[in-house]
Design an enzyme around this catalytic site. Structure first.
Site: not given
Lengths: 366, 366
Positions: A232, A262-263, A283-284
């Site tokens: 990301t 995703g987030d 980011t993850g």
């Protein structure tokens, strides 16, 4: 005596009515409520298993150069009195245009062999926000996310609809490309390796247990490609007018299926900005970042618990997220110009610059 | 003297280390940190311009009956020792199956004349969550959201992918229907009226100003159909084991375009649940609920600022959201069994029941 001091500190805190004063439990705060930098910028290019032993000197040099270019692009805007929103957009576009990062050109491939991009953008002055999920024809999704914020009454647009919105804008800054623009050989091979691994696993399963449904495929956890979850890019900036902006852009997970979001495009999880507290880009492993409300939680800990930026990012990334089982990191800055680059993975591509022009670029855990 | 008492209260609060004790500023808290109900359930069927003068006695009776049926369905499960997750799913399914509410059967139509549904579900015991956005073939989106939580490693699935996930489940509880199942004459006529209004506005614009892009259509604000923004159903429950669950389901906005996603499928905005604090389901103008992080913010105010549930929902719905310009409401309950039904619109369809079987059903502002 210690208790008495504690009490005095507490009373002082309350009489000040300053939401951003130090937390009572902070014996040695790492950030102080004083302006440490008139303006500042911080970026990330993804977190994950980034280890020196896996990196060639050439690749390391490439990452260093591109992170430096991205942050200097944003810094230049801030130095010249430009807005944090312009700085965030410009810095992220540099990373989107580079095949080194999982965003824009160089995004990972979905299960169906296409590139599908998510991005979000937030203005800390107004709490206005924009985001897109699953766009396939927009060269710079971060610019589209900003346009959703400014040119629509919505926050989140998705799929073909978001691409149609982009096209309707007829804005030279929102370049429409064919999906093949995003192709890179490395990422395509990455998908092929995951698909092969998946087929092997499926074959093994069928030998040892009853035929499972297609859902089981969702549970694929491939150690070789774990990193594909973390790619990301993101940026947070504070400008000379005290305005904070934040943005995040990603190609998501390699081999993603079922329209997984995703987030990165989720305000409060992937991105958050509020002039009164801080700006954050995550980011993850996105699912954990959604459940933990990572970006907004950092802001809430500053606003409601009086933590400093560093304490708040530590609490969320090194404690709360770890307890949930989530891995990744954030870059964040507060309205005092304090910066935090916090991650619980072996590495995170990152860089920061302040009003003195000091530059820090990093990849590994120090 | 007052200051001294205040200080004593503060010291007591800190020595207790109880995150949910009363806020120091709360002179007369409306909820106390004592178990007020062993189990409890609360639902909403949307907030908006719900006024007695616009309601016929027949329609009022229908809403009362359906809200009562939904909450009693969930309450029965809790009374018999069932889980809050089962109660939330069952209560919402009753409302999804009724054409009275903008969710499931009776959902509003998109610009393209189809029904596109969003839902989310969260388990307060594990902070696990599931959500779907833009499904078009699933009779009960709330059940699919729960399945995303339990049967995938993802939190949010969208569009055709989410429908494909549903089909792959081959689960009798996840009934696949043709999109025409969701059709109701009222909602279809609603779309036609909006489209006519939109065409009129577009024609007017072209007479008075240069031709605008398709984007301007997004800015349509039709007072007649403002309510179509608020139609959502939701439920929060606390079971005998102290577990909180929350869920939300909606058909979104009439005439929605560009794959717009509102707050209903967004964890932290539309839905949040945490055994340590509370559960929340939102209904309102989704864009503001995303920007204000409504559901998680209520939890954060309880956890970090020590507000009671009632104080936290009031702060978010009557103060923070109003300042942003957002309208709508929430239903929420905490682990003590306190319940809040809070809205800043003229009305909200709502109902609650406690362990004594007391039933409250409401529509208008009291």
């Amino acid at each position: 005596m210690k208790n008495l001091l504690f009490l005095v500190a507490l009373v002082f805190m309350i009489s000040c009515q300053d939401q951003n004063s130090e937390a009572p439990e902070a014996v040695e705060p790492t950030n102080t409520p004083e302006q440490t930098s008139e303006f500042a910028i911080v970026i990330h290019g993804g977190a994950g298993t980034i280890l020196k032993e896996n990196m060639t000197p050439e690749l390391e040099k490439e990452y260093n150069a591109k992170l430096t270019e991205a942050i200097q692009t944003g810094h230049e805007i801030l130095k010249n009195g430009g807005s944090s929103m312009d700085a965030v957009e410009a810095a992220i576009r540099v990373m989107e245009d580079s095949p080194l990062f999982n965003s824009g050109k160089g995004a990972v491939f979905t299960h169906d062999g296409i590139n599908s991009l998510d991005a979000s953008f937030m203005d800390g002055a107004t709490l206005n926000a924009g985001a897109v999920a699953g766009v396939t024809t927009v060269k710079n999704p971060i610019s589209l996310a900003r346009k959703v914020m400014t040119d629509s009454e919505h926050v989140l647009l998705s799929g073909d609809g978001a691409d149609a919105f982009a096209k309707a804008l007829q804005d030279p800054n929102i370049e429409i490309v064919s999906n093949s623009y995003f192709y890179t050989e490395n990422r395509f091979k990455g998908l092929q390796r995951v698909l092969e691994k998946e087929a092997e696993m499926e074959a093994e399963k069928q030998m040892t247990e009853p035929k499972t449904t297609a859902l089981r495929q969702l549970e694929l956890k491939d150690p070789y490609f774990n990193d594909s979850k973390y790619g990301t890019v993101g940026c947070v900036a504070l400008d000379k007018n005290g305005n904070i902006a934040a943005g995040t852009s990603t190609g998501g997970m390699t081999n993603k299926k079922y329209g997984r979001i995703g987030d990165a495009p989720i305000i409060g999880s992937g991105t958050y900005a509020n002039n009164a507290t801080c700006g954050v880009s995550s980011t993850g492993h996105g699912e954990y970042f959604i459940r933990a409300q990572v970006a907004y939680d950092i802001s809430a800990l500053i606003e409601y618990s009086g933590l400093t930026l560093k304490e708040a990012t530590d609490k969320v990334i090194q404690d709360k997220l770890v307890k949930l089982g989530g891995t990744g990191g954030v870059v964040a800055l507060d309205h005092y110009g304090n910066v935090s680059m916090d991650f619980n993975t072996p590495g995170m591509y990152r860089a920061m610059m302040n009003d003195k022009g000091d530059l820090i670029v990093g990849m590994y855990k120090d």
